[in-house]
Design a protein around this motif. Structure first.
Motif, PDB file in Angstrom:
ATOM      1  N   MET A   1      45.605  36.578  40.179  1.00 46.64           N
ATOM      2  CA  MET A   1      46.209  37.711  39.498  1.00 46.64           C
ATOM      3  C   MET A   1      47.725  37.566  39.479  1.00 46.64           C
ATOM      4  O   MET A   1      48.344  37.234  40.490  1.00 46.64           O
ATOM      5  CB  MET A   1      45.836  39.036  40.177  1.00 46.64           C
ATOM      6  CG  MET A   1      44.356  39.296  40.240  1.00 46.64           C
ATOM      7  SD  MET A   1      43.957  40.973  40.812  1.00 46.64           S
ATOM      8  CE  MET A   1      44.289  41.917  39.324  1.00 46.64           C
TER       9      MET A   1
ATOM     10  N   LYS B   1      48.364  49.110  37.908  1.00 49.68           N
ATOM     11  CA  LYS B   1      47.435  47.989  37.753  1.00 49.68           C
ATOM     12  C   LYS B   1      46.804  47.613  39.096  1.00 49.68           C
ATOM     13  O   LYS B   1      45.656  47.163  39.143  1.00 49.68           O
ATOM     14  CB  LYS B   1      48.156  46.792  37.140  1.00 49.68           C
ATOM     15  CG  LYS B   1      48.436  46.945  35.652  1.00 49.68           C
ATOM     16  CD  LYS B   1      49.040  45.681  35.065  1.00 49.68           C
ATOM     17  CE  LYS B   1      49.241  45.822  33.559  1.00 49.68           C
ATOM     18  NZ  LYS B   1      49.848  44.602  32.966  1.00 49.68           N
TER      19      LYS B   1
ATOM     20  N   ALA C   1      42.916  47.541  39.933  1.00 44.61           N
ATOM     21  CA  ALA C   1      42.313  46.340  40.505  1.00 44.61           C
ATOM     22  C   ALA C   1      41.469  46.679  41.727  1.00 44.61           C
ATOM     23  O   ALA C   1      40.368  46.147  41.902  1.00 44.61           O
ATOM     24  CB  ALA C   1      43.397  45.336  40.878  1.00 44.61           C
TER      25      ALA C   1
ATOM     26  N   LEU D   1      35.957  42.973  39.327  1.00 46.36           N
ATOM     27  CA  LEU D   1      37.362  42.587  39.323  1.00 46.36           C
ATOM     28  C   LEU D   1      37.702  41.657  38.164  1.00 46.36           C
ATOM     29  O   LEU D   1      38.819  41.706  37.631  1.00 46.36           O
ATOM     30  CB  LEU D   1      37.720  41.908  40.648  1.00 46.36           C
ATOM     31  CG  LEU D   1      39.189  41.524  40.831  1.00 46.36           C
ATOM     32  CD1 LEU D   1      40.091  42.746  40.737  1.00 46.36           C
ATOM     33  CD2 LEU D   1      39.398  40.786  42.151  1.00 46.36           C
TER      34      LEU D   1
ATOM     35  N   HIS E   1      39.524  42.892  35.047  1.00 44.59           N
ATOM     36  CA  HIS E   1      40.922  43.317  35.050  1.00 44.59           C
ATOM     37  C   HIS E   1      41.739  42.417  34.110  1.00 44.59           C
ATOM     38  O   HIS E   1      41.598  41.190  34.141  1.00 44.59           O
ATOM     39  CB  HIS E   1      41.493  43.237  36.467  1.00 44.59           C
ATOM     40  CG  HIS E   1      42.765  43.989  36.649  1.00 44.59           C
ATOM     41  ND1 HIS E   1      43.981  43.529  36.170  1.00 44.59           N
ATOM     42  CD2 HIS E   1      43.034  45.178  37.257  1.00 44.59           C
ATOM     43  CE1 HIS E   1      44.931  44.391  36.482  1.00 44.59           C
ATOM     44  NE2 HIS E   1      44.380  45.405  37.140  1.00 44.59           N
TER      45      HIS E   1
ATOM     46  N   VAL F   1      43.659  39.260  35.518  1.00 42.76           N
ATOM     47  CA  VAL F   1      42.933  38.217  36.243  1.00 42.76           C
ATOM     48  C   VAL F   1      42.867  36.926  35.434  1.00 42.76           C
ATOM     49  O   VAL F   1      42.557  36.929  34.247  1.00 42.76           O
ATOM     50  CB  VAL F   1      41.503  38.684  36.596  1.00 42.76           C
ATOM     51  CG1 VAL F   1      40.625  37.494  37.010  1.00 42.76           C
ATOM     52  CG2 VAL F   1      41.537  39.707  37.710  1.00 42.76           C
TER      53      VAL F   1
END
Length: 305
Positions: free
Chosen positions: A234, A241, A245, A254, A257, A260
Motif C-alpha cells: 500500500m 484511507k 483499509a 483488503l 482498497h 493496494v
C-alpha cells in the motif's frame, strides 16, 4: 515401524500453559499413539537450535508444540541444517496466541491437531527466504509471512503490549490502531521478475499463508504450495484511507482498497534510503536499508488434514 517424532515444545506459547494442560497433551499423544523424543525450549532461538540438533541426531519428523514464532524458528533451523529438507516432515500442535499457519489448514485445537498428526497425511509446502543486506548478510527463512513498514510497526507495539497483557489475542488489534498514530510512510524501490516501481510505501505483506495477526487476511489469495509469494503493498495513505483499509482488513476484502498493489512473485528486492522495520512470522528483524526475498518451492513436507 512407527514414526518417532522430535517434539520441539515451547511451554510458554500463548502464556496460557499449566501443568494440568501439559499432562492432558501428553496423554493425548500417548493415546494416539504418537511416539516422540522431547526437546523443551528455554529461550528465544532455542527452537531453531533444537531443530538442527534433532536433524543431526537423525530425526526427519519434527512435531512443533507452540505458536507461529516457535514454528518459524523450527523451519529456519531446518532450512539452515544442511540436510535434504524435502525429506523432512513438520507437524504442528498450535498453542500460540495467533496460530495463523494452523488457521489456514483448519487446525483450530490441540485435539484436532493430534488427530491430523496420527493420520499422517502430508503435502509439500513452500518456504520464503529473506537475505538482509548488512556488513555480514543475514538469512532468515519464513513459513507464513514476511511484513515490513506498518505491518512490522504493529508487531513492535504488540510486543510492548504483551509485556503487560501476556497471552491476550486482542493485543494485536490494539497495536494496529496505535500504529496508525505512530507509523509514517517511506520511499521504497521494488524490483522483481514482473514488477519494478518506486513509491512512498505505507505497508507491505508477503504471504505464503493467508492469515496474520490472529486471523487477519492481508494476502487472502495466497497459497502455500503454488511456488509463489503474494505481495500486498500500500502506498501513502490519508487518515480516511487508513480507516477504510482497516475496515476492509477485518472483513477480508483488503485487496479492494484503491491504494493496494497486489503482485505474485518468486523473488523481490527492496531498497530504501531509510532503515526498514520488518518482521518474519511475527518476529522482528534487524533494521536494514535493503533486502531480497525469494520463494523456495516444495521445500519441506507438512502434515495436514
Amino acid at each position: 515401524m512407527k514414526t518417532t517424532w522430535a517434539l520441539i515444545a515451547n511451554k510458554w506459547a500463548g502464556y496460557k500453559t499449566s501443568q494440568k494442560k501439559w499432562n492432558r497433551i501428553e496423554q493425548m499423544l500417548l493415546d494416539a499413539p504418537i511416539a516422540y523424543t522431547p526437546f523443551y525450549t528455554q529461550k528465544v532461538g532455542h527452537a531453531r537450535e533444537y531443530a538442527i540438533e534433532a536433524l543431526q541426531q537423525g530425526f526427519r519428523s519434527i512435531l512443533v508444540l507452540g505458536g507461529d514464532g516457535t514454528l518459524s524458528e523450527v523451519v529456519d533451523g531446518i532450512m539452515k541444517s544442511g540436510v535434504d529438507t524435502t525429506q523432512v516432515t513438520v507437524a504442528l500442535l498450535p498453542m500460540g496466541t495467533g496460530n495463523d499457519w494452523a488457521r489456514y489448514w483448519g487446525i483450530r485445537s490441540i485435539e484436532r491437531a493430534v488427530e491430523v498428526v496420527a493420520k499422517g497425511k502430508t503435502t509439500f509446502v513452500d518456504v520464503g527466504k529473506v537475505v538482509f543486506a548488512q556488513q555480514e548478510p543475514s538469512v532468515r527463512y519464513f513459513i507464513n509471512a514476511f511484513g515490513f513498514g506498518f505491518d512490522a510497526r504493529v508487531i513492535q507495539i504488540t510486543n510492548q503490549l504483551q509485556h503487560s497483557f501476556k497471552g491476550r489475542s486482542w493485543t494485536y488489534t490494539a497495536a494496529l490502531f496505535a500504529a496508525v498514530l505512530k507509523h509514517r510512510s517511506q520511499v521504497m524501490h521494488f524490483s522483481s521478475d514482473n514488477w519494478s516501481e518506486s513509491f512512498n510505501c505505507y505497508t507491505v505483506s508477503l504471504g505464503n499463508g493467508t492469515f496474520t495477526g490472529g486471523g487477519i487476511r492481508q494476502t487472502p489469495l495466497a497459497l502455500p504450495n503454488d511456488g509463489c509469494l503474494d505481495v500486498m503493498a500500500m502506498g501513502e495513505l490519508s487518515f480516511l484511507k487508513i480507516v477504510k483499509a482497516i475496515k476492509l482488513l477485518f472483513t477480508g476484502k483488503l485487496l479492494q482498497h484503491p491504494s493496494v498493489r497486489n503482485q505474485r512473485i518468486t523473488q523481490l528486492k527492496v531498497q530504501s534510503e531509510q532503515p526498514i522495520v520488518s518482521e518474519v512470522d511475527g518476529i522482528l528483524q534487524p533494521l536494514v536499508n535493503e533486502f531480497s526475498v525469494q520463494v523456495m518451492p516444495n521445500a519441506l513436507q507438512f502434515v495436514c488434514p
